[in-house]
Design a protein around this motif. Sequence first.
Motif, PDB file in Angstrom:
ATOM      1  N   ASP A 321       0.811  -1.213   0.000  1.00 26.18           N
ATOM      2  CA  ASP A 321       0.000   0.000   0.000  1.00 26.18           C
ATOM      3  C   ASP A 321       0.844   1.264   0.000  1.00 26.18           C
ATOM      4  OD1 ASP A 321      -2.273  -1.535   0.049  1.00 26.18           O
ATOM      5  OD2 ASP A 321      -2.550  -1.393   2.220  1.00 26.18           O
ATOM      6  N   THR A 322       2.079   1.143   0.465  1.00 27.81           N
ATOM      7  CA  THR A 322       2.911   2.340   0.642  1.00 27.81           C
ATOM      8  C   THR A 322       4.205   2.320  -0.147  1.00 27.81           C
ATOM      9  OG1 THR A 322       3.947   1.367   2.606  1.00 27.81           O
ATOM     10  CG2 THR A 322       1.996   2.755   2.953  1.00 27.81           C
ATOM     11  N   GLY A 323       4.483   1.269  -0.911  1.00 34.41           N
ATOM     12  CA  GLY A 323       5.740   1.205  -1.642  1.00 34.41           C
ATOM     13  C   GLY A 323       5.872  -0.063  -2.449  1.00 34.41           C
ATOM     14  N   VAL A 324       7.113  -0.409  -2.762  1.00 29.75           N
ATOM     15  CA  VAL A 324       7.411  -1.632  -3.491  1.00 29.75           C
ATOM     16  C   VAL A 324       8.532  -2.376  -2.782  1.00 29.75           C
ATOM     17  CG1 VAL A 324       6.637  -0.853  -5.763  1.00 29.75           C
ATOM     18  CG2 VAL A 324       8.974  -0.397  -5.040  1.00 29.75           C
ATOM     19  N   ARG A 325       8.546  -3.686  -2.961  1.00 27.91           N
ATOM     20  CA  ARG A 325       9.585  -4.532  -2.388  1.00 27.91           C
ATOM     21  C   ARG A 325      10.310  -5.286  -3.497  1.00 27.91           C
ATOM     22  NH1 ARG A 325       6.704  -7.613   2.775  1.00 27.91           N
ATOM     23  NH2 ARG A 325       6.198  -5.738   3.992  1.00 27.91           N
ATOM     24  N   VAL A 326      11.589  -5.448  -3.316  1.00 27.59           N
ATOM     25  CA  VAL A 326      12.398  -6.326  -4.169  1.00 27.59           C
ATOM     26  C   VAL A 326      12.961  -7.392  -3.258  1.00 27.59           C
ATOM     27  CG1 VAL A 326      14.425  -6.493  -5.645  1.00 27.59           C
ATOM     28  CG2 VAL A 326      12.927  -4.480  -5.787  1.00 27.59           C
ATOM     29  N   GLU A 327      12.614  -8.658  -3.522  1.00 30.13           N
ATOM     30  CA  GLU A 327      13.033  -9.709  -2.596  1.00 30.13           C
ATOM     31  C   GLU A 327      13.496 -10.958  -3.316  1.00 30.13           C
ATOM     32  OE1 GLU A 327       9.568 -10.231  -0.025  1.00 30.13           O
ATOM     33  OE2 GLU A 327       9.070 -12.098  -1.040  1.00 30.13           O
ATOM     34  N   LEU A 328      14.339 -11.712  -2.617  1.00 31.57           N
ATOM     35  CA  LEU A 328      14.843 -13.005  -3.064  1.00 31.57           C
ATOM     36  C   LEU A 328      14.166 -14.082  -2.230  1.00 31.57           C
ATOM     37  CD1 LEU A 328      18.664 -12.198  -3.350  1.00 31.57           C
ATOM     38  CD2 LEU A 328      16.843 -11.769  -5.011  1.00 31.57           C
ATOM     39  N   ARG A 329      13.815 -15.226  -2.875  1.00 32.55           N
ATOM     40  CA  ARG A 329      13.031 -16.260  -2.197  1.00 32.55           C
ATOM     41  C   ARG A 329      13.523 -17.657  -2.597  1.00 32.55           C
ATOM     42  NH1 ARG A 329       8.565 -14.505   0.252  1.00 32.55           N
ATOM     43  NH2 ARG A 329       7.900 -16.676   0.406  1.00 32.55           N
ATOM     44  N   ASP A 330      12.904 -18.663  -1.997  1.00 29.03           N
ATOM     45  CA  ASP A 330      13.114 -20.080  -2.350  1.00 29.03           C
ATOM     46  C   ASP A 330      14.577 -20.473  -2.170  1.00 29.03           C
ATOM     47  OD1 ASP A 330      10.396 -20.241  -3.016  1.00 29.03           O
ATOM     48  OD2 ASP A 330      10.778 -19.659  -5.088  1.00 29.03           O
ATOM     49  N   PHE A 331      14.998 -20.513  -0.901  1.00 29.26           N
ATOM     50  CA  PHE A 331      16.404 -20.740  -0.569  1.00 29.26           C
ATOM     51  C   PHE A 331      16.729 -22.225  -0.432  1.00 29.26           C
ATOM     52  CE2 PHE A 331      15.840 -16.339   0.571  1.00 29.26           C
ATOM     53  CZ  PHE A 331      17.056 -15.755   0.277  1.00 29.26           C
ATOM     54  N   THR A 332      17.934 -22.576  -0.866  1.00 36.23           N
ATOM     55  CA  THR A 332      18.505 -23.920  -0.714  1.00 36.23           C
ATOM     56  C   THR A 332      19.904 -23.782  -0.142  1.00 36.23           C
ATOM     57  OG1 THR A 332      17.255 -24.780  -2.606  1.00 36.23           O
ATOM     58  CG2 THR A 332      19.209 -26.023  -1.930  1.00 36.23           C
ATOM     59  N   TRP A 333      20.240 -24.661   0.786  1.00 42.55           N
ATOM     60  CA  TRP A 333      21.573 -24.632   1.389  1.00 42.55           C
ATOM     61  C   TRP A 333      22.618 -25.227   0.451  1.00 42.55           C
ATOM     62  CZ3 TRP A 333      24.093 -22.478   5.340  1.00 42.55           C
ATOM     63  CH2 TRP A 333      25.376 -22.972   5.633  1.00 42.55           C
ATOM     64  N   TYR A 334      23.786 -24.571   0.353  1.00 42.07           N
ATOM     65  CA  TYR A 334      24.943 -25.074  -0.399  1.00 42.07           C
ATOM     66  C   TYR A 334      26.152 -25.088   0.533  1.00 42.07           C
ATOM     67  CZ  TYR A 334      22.456 -24.380  -4.831  1.00 42.07           C
ATOM     68  OH  TYR A 334      21.556 -24.440  -5.868  1.00 42.07           O
ATOM     69  N   ASP A 335      26.810 -26.251   0.615  1.00 39.18           N
ATOM     70  CA  ASP A 335      28.109 -26.285   1.273  1.00 39.18           C
ATOM     71  C   ASP A 335      29.134 -25.566   0.390  1.00 39.18           C
ATOM     72  OD1 ASP A 335      27.270 -27.772   3.505  1.00 39.18           O
ATOM     73  OD2 ASP A 335      27.491 -29.661   2.407  1.00 39.18           O
ATOM     74  N   ALA A 336      30.254 -25.178   0.974  1.00 42.50           N
ATOM     75  CA  ALA A 336      31.311 -24.528   0.204  1.00 42.50           C
ATOM     76  C   ALA A 336      31.824 -25.475  -0.870  1.00 42.50           C
ATOM     77  CB  ALA A 336      32.445 -24.096   1.116  1.00 42.50           C
ATOM     78  N   GLY A 337      31.826 -25.048  -2.103  1.00 44.18           N
ATOM     79  CA  GLY A 337      32.259 -25.879  -3.219  1.00 44.18           C
ATOM     80  C   GLY A 337      33.438 -25.270  -3.947  1.00 44.18           C
ATOM     81  N   CYS A 338      33.862 -25.951  -5.012  1.00 50.64           N
ATOM     82  CA  CYS A 338      34.935 -25.454  -5.879  1.00 50.64           C
ATOM     83  C   CYS A 338      36.210 -25.171  -5.097  1.00 50.64           C
ATOM     84  CB  CYS A 338      34.486 -24.215  -6.633  1.00 50.64           C
ATOM     85  SG  CYS A 338      33.093 -24.514  -7.740  1.00 50.64           S
ATOM     86  N   MET A 339      36.531 -26.031  -4.154  1.00 48.31           N
ATOM     87  CA  MET A 339      37.746 -25.848  -3.378  1.00 48.31           C
ATOM     88  C   MET A 339      38.905 -26.592  -4.040  1.00 48.31           C
ATOM     89  SD  MET A 339      36.370 -24.030  -1.008  1.00 48.31           S
ATOM     90  CE  MET A 339      37.579 -23.933   0.302  1.00 48.31           C
TER      91      MET A 339
END
Length: 368
Positions: A321-339
Amino acid sequence: MTRSVMTTFLLSALLALCCLNGGANARALRADVAATSGDGCSDAQKAELAAAAVPDEYSTDGSDELVVWGTALNYSGGQVKAYTKFAAGSDGSPECEGGPSAVGVEVDDTVLSSLPGPADVSVQPPPVCMTDPSTPGCFTPFDQLWLNWLEGDLASLNPFPVMELNWEPLGHALQNVYSVPHFDFHFYLVPEAAVMNVTAGPCLGLSPEAFYAANQPIPEACFPGGKWANMMAVAPYMGNHYLNGDAPEIKAAFAGENGVAAWNVTFIYGGYDGQLTYMEPMIKRSFLMSKPDECWSIPDSPSEWAIAGYKPATYCVLSTDTGVRVELRDFTWYDAGCMGDQPIANASLPMADPSAPPLPPECELPMA
Protein backbone atom coordinates in the motif's frame (compact mmCIF):
# COMPACT_ATOMS: atom_id res chain seq x y z
CA MET A 1 32.60 3.18 -27.87
CA THR A 2 29.83 3.61 -30.42
CA ARG A 3 26.72 1.50 -30.29
CA SER A 4 27.63 -0.38 -33.48
CA VAL A 5 31.16 -1.16 -32.30
CA MET A 6 29.91 -2.17 -28.85
CA THR A 7 27.25 -4.44 -30.34
CA THR A 8 29.62 -6.08 -32.82
CA PHE A 9 32.20 -6.75 -30.14
CA LEU A 10 29.71 -8.13 -27.61
CA LEU A 11 28.05 -10.32 -30.20
CA SER A 12 31.31 -11.88 -31.37
CA ALA A 13 32.51 -12.37 -27.81
CA LEU A 14 29.30 -13.91 -26.54
CA LEU A 15 28.90 -16.19 -29.54
CA ALA A 16 32.36 -17.51 -28.75
CA LEU A 17 31.02 -18.81 -25.46
CA CYS A 18 29.39 -21.76 -27.22
CA CYS A 19 32.84 -23.33 -27.36
CA LEU A 20 34.20 -22.05 -24.07
CA ASN A 21 31.85 -23.78 -21.64
CA GLY A 22 33.61 -26.64 -19.91
CA GLY A 23 37.10 -25.18 -19.74
CA ALA A 24 39.97 -27.60 -19.40
CA ASN A 25 42.21 -25.31 -17.41
CA ALA A 26 42.64 -25.85 -13.69
CA ARG A 27 43.49 -23.28 -11.09
CA ALA A 28 43.70 -23.37 -7.29
CA LEU A 29 41.02 -21.00 -6.07
CA ARG A 30 39.76 -20.31 -2.59
CA ALA A 31 36.68 -19.03 -0.83
CA ASP A 32 37.37 -16.23 1.64
CA VAL A 33 34.18 -16.74 3.64
CA ALA A 34 34.16 -19.66 6.04
CA ALA A 35 31.46 -22.30 5.70
CA THR A 36 28.68 -22.15 8.24
CA SER A 37 26.06 -24.64 9.26
CA GLY A 38 22.67 -24.92 7.58
CA ASP A 39 21.12 -26.67 10.58
CA GLY A 40 19.01 -23.76 11.81
CA CYS A 41 19.53 -21.49 14.80
CA SER A 42 20.25 -21.75 18.50
CA ASP A 43 17.66 -21.50 21.27
CA ALA A 44 18.96 -18.03 22.09
CA GLN A 45 18.57 -16.95 18.47
CA LYS A 46 15.06 -18.39 18.33
CA ALA A 47 14.06 -16.39 21.41
CA GLU A 48 15.58 -13.17 20.04
CA LEU A 49 14.01 -13.74 16.63
CA ALA A 50 10.58 -14.35 18.17
CA ALA A 51 10.84 -11.04 20.03
CA ALA A 52 11.83 -9.10 16.88
CA ALA A 53 9.54 -10.69 14.27
CA VAL A 54 6.11 -9.31 13.39
CA PRO A 55 3.40 -10.73 11.08
CA ASP A 56 3.78 -9.78 7.42
CA GLU A 57 0.59 -9.29 5.43
CA TYR A 58 2.36 -9.29 2.07
CA SER A 59 3.24 -12.95 1.64
CA THR A 60 4.26 -13.91 -1.87
CA ASP A 61 2.85 -17.44 -1.77
CA GLY A 62 -0.03 -16.95 0.66
CA SER A 63 1.73 -18.66 3.56
CA ASP A 64 2.06 -17.21 7.04
CA GLU A 65 5.33 -15.29 7.28
CA LEU A 66 7.00 -13.19 9.94
CA VAL A 67 9.27 -10.28 9.09
CA VAL A 68 12.22 -8.76 10.93
CA TRP A 69 12.98 -5.22 9.78
CA GLY A 70 16.41 -3.66 9.58
CA THR A 71 16.94 -0.06 10.61
CA ALA A 72 15.11 2.28 8.23
CA LEU A 73 17.27 4.67 6.19
CA ASN A 74 15.84 8.13 5.52
CA TYR A 75 16.30 9.01 1.87
CA SER A 76 14.78 11.52 -0.55
CA GLY A 77 11.92 12.46 1.76
CA GLY A 78 10.95 8.86 2.50
CA GLN A 79 12.42 5.62 3.78
CA VAL A 80 14.25 2.56 2.49
CA LYS A 81 14.62 -0.51 4.70
CA ALA A 82 15.83 -4.08 4.40
CA TYR A 83 14.02 -7.08 5.84
CA THR A 84 14.32 -10.81 6.49
CA LYS A 85 11.27 -13.08 6.51
CA PHE A 86 10.73 -16.46 8.14
CA ALA A 87 7.91 -18.98 7.90
CA ALA A 88 5.57 -18.97 10.90
CA GLY A 89 5.41 -22.24 12.82
CA SER A 90 2.26 -23.85 14.19
CA ASP A 91 2.67 -21.87 17.41
CA GLY A 92 3.07 -18.59 15.51
CA SER A 93 6.81 -18.25 16.16
CA PRO A 94 9.38 -17.91 13.35
CA GLU A 95 11.00 -21.09 12.04
CA CYS A 96 14.77 -20.90 11.59
CA GLU A 97 15.29 -24.36 10.11
CA GLY A 98 15.68 -24.23 6.35
CA GLY A 99 16.82 -20.62 6.35
CA PRO A 100 14.73 -17.51 5.73
CA SER A 101 11.68 -17.59 3.49
CA ALA A 102 12.72 -14.29 1.89
CA VAL A 103 15.11 -11.36 2.14
CA GLY A 104 14.47 -8.03 0.52
CA VAL A 105 14.32 -4.25 0.43
CA GLU A 106 11.27 -2.00 0.66
CA VAL A 107 11.32 1.41 -1.04
CA ASP A 108 8.39 3.63 -0.17
CA ASP A 109 6.38 5.55 -2.75
CA THR A 110 7.62 8.92 -1.49
CA VAL A 111 11.19 7.95 -2.39
CA LEU A 112 10.22 6.74 -5.86
CA SER A 113 8.38 9.98 -6.64
CA SER A 114 11.07 12.38 -5.40
CA LEU A 115 14.42 10.85 -6.32
CA PRO A 116 17.42 13.18 -6.78
CA GLY A 117 18.69 14.09 -10.22
CA PRO A 118 22.24 13.49 -11.48
CA ALA A 119 23.60 16.75 -10.02
CA ASP A 120 22.27 15.96 -6.54
CA VAL A 121 23.49 12.41 -5.89
CA SER A 122 26.42 11.71 -3.60
CA VAL A 123 28.87 9.94 -5.93
CA GLN A 124 30.02 12.20 -8.74
CA PRO A 125 32.45 11.37 -11.58
CA PRO A 126 35.63 13.40 -12.20
CA PRO A 127 34.90 16.77 -13.90
CA VAL A 128 36.56 15.61 -17.12
CA CYS A 129 33.74 13.09 -17.56
CA MET A 130 31.28 15.91 -18.20
CA THR A 131 33.17 16.96 -21.34
CA ASP A 132 34.63 13.60 -22.40
CA PRO A 133 32.66 10.63 -20.99
CA SER A 134 34.96 8.23 -22.87
CA THR A 135 37.88 9.10 -20.58
CA PRO A 136 39.13 5.95 -18.82
CA GLY A 137 37.71 5.70 -15.30
CA CYS A 138 34.62 7.79 -16.05
CA PHE A 139 31.21 6.75 -14.78
CA THR A 140 27.74 8.21 -14.41
CA PRO A 141 26.70 9.84 -11.09
CA PHE A 142 24.80 7.73 -8.55
CA ASP A 143 23.71 7.42 -4.93
CA GLN A 144 24.96 4.50 -2.83
CA LEU A 145 22.87 3.34 0.15
CA TRP A 146 24.03 0.71 2.66
CA LEU A 147 21.24 -1.09 4.51
CA ASN A 148 21.17 -3.13 7.71
CA TRP A 149 19.68 -6.63 7.88
CA LEU A 150 19.56 -8.74 11.01
CA GLU A 151 22.13 -7.56 13.51
CA GLY A 152 24.00 -8.88 16.55
CA ASP A 153 23.40 -12.55 17.35
CA LEU A 154 20.85 -12.80 14.52
CA ALA A 155 23.23 -11.64 11.76
CA SER A 156 24.26 -15.17 10.79
CA LEU A 157 20.63 -16.04 9.89
CA ASN A 158 20.69 -13.80 6.80
CA PRO A 159 22.52 -15.33 3.80
CA PHE A 160 23.75 -11.88 2.72
CA PRO A 161 26.04 -10.06 5.18
CA VAL A 162 25.35 -6.67 3.62
CA MET A 163 22.93 -5.03 1.17
CA GLU A 164 23.76 -2.04 -1.03
CA LEU A 165 21.25 -0.12 -3.12
CA ASN A 166 22.35 2.21 -5.92
CA TRP A 167 20.11 4.86 -7.48
CA GLU A 168 21.31 5.55 -11.04
CA PRO A 169 19.53 8.69 -12.33
CA LEU A 170 21.18 8.45 -15.77
CA GLY A 171 21.66 4.71 -15.81
CA HIS A 172 25.13 3.44 -16.67
CA ALA A 173 26.99 1.41 -19.29
CA LEU A 174 26.10 -0.31 -21.56
CA GLN A 175 24.99 2.77 -23.47
CA ASN A 176 21.62 2.32 -25.22
CA VAL A 177 20.95 -0.71 -23.02
CA TYR A 178 21.25 0.25 -19.35
CA SER A 179 21.42 4.03 -19.83
CA VAL A 180 18.00 4.63 -18.26
CA PRO A 181 17.07 5.65 -14.69
CA HIS A 182 17.10 2.52 -12.54
CA PHE A 183 18.08 0.89 -9.25
CA ASP A 184 20.82 -1.69 -8.69
CA PHE A 185 20.02 -4.00 -5.75
CA HIS A 186 23.31 -5.62 -4.62
CA PHE A 187 22.87 -8.60 -2.30
CA TYR A 188 26.42 -9.36 -1.12
CA LEU A 189 27.63 -12.79 -0.05
CA VAL A 190 30.72 -11.25 1.58
CA PRO A 191 31.04 -8.77 4.47
CA GLU A 192 31.09 -5.01 3.89
CA ALA A 193 34.82 -4.89 4.70
CA ALA A 194 35.50 -7.22 1.75
CA VAL A 195 33.38 -5.05 -0.54
CA MET A 196 35.29 -1.94 0.52
CA ASN A 197 38.57 -3.67 -0.41
CA VAL A 198 37.55 -3.42 -4.09
CA THR A 199 39.36 -0.11 -4.33
CA ALA A 200 39.21 2.57 -7.02
CA GLY A 201 42.01 3.42 -9.43
CA PRO A 202 43.09 3.80 -13.07
CA CYS A 203 42.21 0.30 -14.32
CA LEU A 204 38.70 0.80 -15.73
CA GLY A 205 37.89 2.39 -12.38
CA LEU A 206 39.72 -0.10 -10.13
CA SER A 207 43.13 -0.08 -8.49
CA PRO A 208 45.63 -2.45 -10.15
CA GLU A 209 45.29 -4.96 -7.29
CA ALA A 210 41.49 -4.88 -7.35
CA PHE A 211 41.42 -5.07 -11.17
CA TYR A 212 43.54 -8.22 -11.13
CA ALA A 213 41.37 -9.82 -8.43
CA ALA A 214 38.10 -8.83 -10.16
CA ASN A 215 39.17 -10.67 -13.31
CA GLN A 216 40.33 -13.88 -11.65
CA PRO A 217 38.67 -16.84 -13.39
CA ILE A 218 35.96 -18.79 -11.59
CA PRO A 219 35.67 -22.60 -11.49
CA GLU A 220 33.19 -23.98 -13.99
CA ALA A 221 30.90 -25.51 -11.36
CA CYS A 222 30.69 -22.16 -9.54
CA PHE A 223 29.97 -20.03 -12.61
CA PRO A 224 26.50 -19.57 -14.14
CA GLY A 225 25.68 -21.66 -17.18
CA GLY A 226 24.25 -20.27 -20.40
CA LYS A 227 25.97 -17.37 -22.16
CA TRP A 228 27.43 -15.34 -19.30
CA ALA A 229 30.70 -13.57 -19.98
CA ASN A 230 33.40 -11.47 -18.32
CA MET A 231 33.43 -8.24 -20.32
CA MET A 232 35.48 -6.47 -17.62
CA ALA A 233 32.42 -4.50 -16.46
CA VAL A 234 34.20 -3.75 -13.20
CA ALA A 235 33.27 -1.13 -10.59
CA PRO A 236 34.93 0.02 -7.37
CA TYR A 237 33.39 -1.17 -4.11
CA MET A 238 31.48 -3.81 -6.08
CA GLY A 239 33.61 -6.06 -8.28
CA ASN A 240 32.99 -7.57 -11.69
CA HIS A 241 29.58 -7.68 -13.38
CA TYR A 242 29.05 -10.70 -15.65
CA LEU A 243 26.98 -10.13 -18.78
CA ASN A 244 24.14 -12.48 -19.79
CA GLY A 245 24.06 -12.96 -23.55
CA ASP A 246 20.56 -14.46 -23.27
CA ALA A 247 19.07 -11.37 -21.60
CA PRO A 248 16.40 -9.75 -23.86
CA GLU A 249 18.06 -6.34 -23.73
CA ILE A 250 21.36 -7.80 -24.97
CA LYS A 251 19.60 -9.74 -27.70
CA ALA A 252 17.86 -6.53 -28.77
CA ALA A 253 21.19 -4.71 -28.96
CA PHE A 254 22.61 -7.55 -31.07
CA ALA A 255 19.67 -7.19 -33.46
CA GLY A 256 20.26 -3.44 -33.79
CA GLU A 257 17.09 -2.66 -31.84
CA ASN A 258 16.50 -0.45 -28.81
CA GLY A 259 18.05 -2.30 -25.87
CA VAL A 260 16.60 0.17 -23.34
CA ALA A 261 13.03 -0.69 -24.37
CA ALA A 262 13.65 -4.44 -24.13
CA TRP A 263 13.88 -4.71 -20.34
CA ASN A 264 12.21 -3.65 -17.11
CA VAL A 265 14.00 -6.09 -14.82
CA THR A 266 17.22 -8.00 -15.36
CA PHE A 267 19.53 -10.11 -13.20
CA ILE A 268 23.30 -9.85 -12.79
CA TYR A 269 25.89 -12.06 -11.10
CA GLY A 270 28.92 -10.30 -9.65
CA GLY A 271 32.28 -11.68 -8.64
CA TYR A 272 35.67 -10.97 -7.16
CA ASP A 273 38.85 -12.95 -6.44
CA GLY A 274 37.73 -16.08 -8.28
CA GLN A 275 34.24 -16.49 -6.82
CA LEU A 276 30.72 -15.10 -7.12
CA THR A 277 30.27 -12.47 -4.42
CA TYR A 278 26.89 -10.85 -5.08
CA MET A 279 23.51 -11.24 -6.78
CA GLU A 280 21.92 -8.17 -8.36
CA PRO A 281 18.41 -7.52 -9.61
CA MET A 282 18.53 -4.35 -11.74
CA ILE A 283 15.14 -2.63 -12.09
CA LYS A 284 13.90 0.45 -13.94
CA ARG A 285 12.41 3.22 -11.83
CA SER A 286 9.43 3.43 -14.20
CA PHE A 287 8.67 -0.24 -13.65
CA LEU A 288 8.78 0.11 -9.88
CA MET A 289 6.40 3.07 -10.08
CA SER A 290 3.92 0.95 -12.05
CA LYS A 291 3.34 -1.07 -8.83
CA PRO A 292 4.00 -4.55 -10.24
CA ASP A 293 3.57 -7.94 -8.56
CA GLU A 294 5.81 -10.40 -10.42
CA CYS A 295 8.38 -13.10 -9.70
CA TRP A 296 11.06 -14.68 -11.92
CA SER A 297 13.42 -17.62 -11.66
CA ILE A 298 17.02 -16.60 -11.09
CA PRO A 299 18.73 -17.58 -14.35
CA ASP A 300 21.48 -20.17 -14.76
CA SER A 301 22.31 -20.67 -11.10
CA PRO A 302 25.65 -22.49 -10.60
CA SER A 303 25.64 -26.08 -9.38
CA GLU A 304 28.10 -25.15 -6.60
CA TRP A 305 29.02 -22.01 -4.66
CA ALA A 306 32.44 -21.21 -3.22
CA ILE A 307 30.74 -19.39 -0.34
CA ALA A 308 28.62 -21.72 1.78
CA GLY A 309 25.09 -20.69 2.72
CA TYR A 310 21.51 -20.42 1.56
CA LYS A 311 21.07 -19.28 -2.05
CA PRO A 312 17.78 -18.14 -3.62
CA ALA A 313 16.10 -19.51 -6.74
CA THR A 314 13.53 -16.71 -7.26
CA TYR A 315 13.44 -12.92 -7.24
CA CYS A 316 10.32 -10.76 -7.06
CA VAL A 317 9.06 -7.20 -7.33
CA LEU A 318 6.01 -6.80 -5.08
CA SER A 319 3.72 -3.86 -4.35
CA THR A 320 2.39 -2.78 -0.97
CA ASP A 321 0.00 0.00 0.00
CA THR A 322 2.91 2.34 0.64
CA GLY A 323 5.74 1.21 -1.64
CA VAL A 324 7.41 -1.63 -3.49
CA ARG A 325 9.58 -4.53 -2.39
CA VAL A 326 12.40 -6.33 -4.17
CA GLU A 327 13.03 -9.71 -2.60
CA LEU A 328 14.84 -13.01 -3.06
CA ARG A 329 13.03 -16.26 -2.20
CA ASP A 330 13.11 -20.08 -2.35
CA PHE A 331 16.40 -20.74 -0.57
CA THR A 332 18.50 -23.92 -0.71
CA TRP A 333 21.57 -24.63 1.39
CA TYR A 334 24.94 -25.07 -0.40
CA ASP A 335 28.11 -26.28 1.27
CA ALA A 336 31.31 -24.53 0.20
CA GLY A 337 32.26 -25.88 -3.22
CA CYS A 338 34.93 -25.45 -5.88
CA MET A 339 37.75 -25.85 -3.38
CA GLY A 340 41.29 -26.68 -4.51
CA ASP A 341 42.14 -27.44 -8.14
CA GLN A 342 39.03 -27.16 -10.32
CA PRO A 343 38.45 -26.75 -14.06
CA ILE A 344 37.80 -23.07 -14.65
CA ALA A 345 34.98 -21.60 -16.69
CA ASN A 346 36.66 -20.14 -19.73
CA ALA A 347 33.68 -17.78 -20.03
CA SER A 348 34.84 -16.18 -16.77
CA LEU A 349 38.15 -15.14 -18.35
CA PRO A 350 38.31 -11.44 -19.31
CA MET A 351 37.47 -10.49 -22.91
CA ALA A 352 39.14 -7.24 -23.95
CA ASP A 353 37.38 -4.85 -26.31
CA PRO A 354 39.75 -4.39 -29.29
CA SER A 355 38.29 -0.94 -30.03
CA ALA A 356 38.91 0.39 -26.51
CA PRO A 357 42.00 2.41 -25.57
CA PRO A 358 44.84 0.29 -24.17
CA LEU A 359 44.90 -0.24 -20.43
CA PRO A 360 47.58 1.53 -18.41
CA PRO A 361 50.69 -0.69 -18.03
CA GLU A 362 50.03 -1.30 -14.32
CA CYS A 363 46.65 -2.92 -15.10
CA GLU A 364 47.55 -6.59 -15.38
CA LEU A 365 45.09 -9.37 -16.14
CA PRO A 366 45.25 -12.98 -14.86
CA MET A 367 46.54 -15.53 -17.31
CA ALA A 368 44.47 -18.60 -18.16
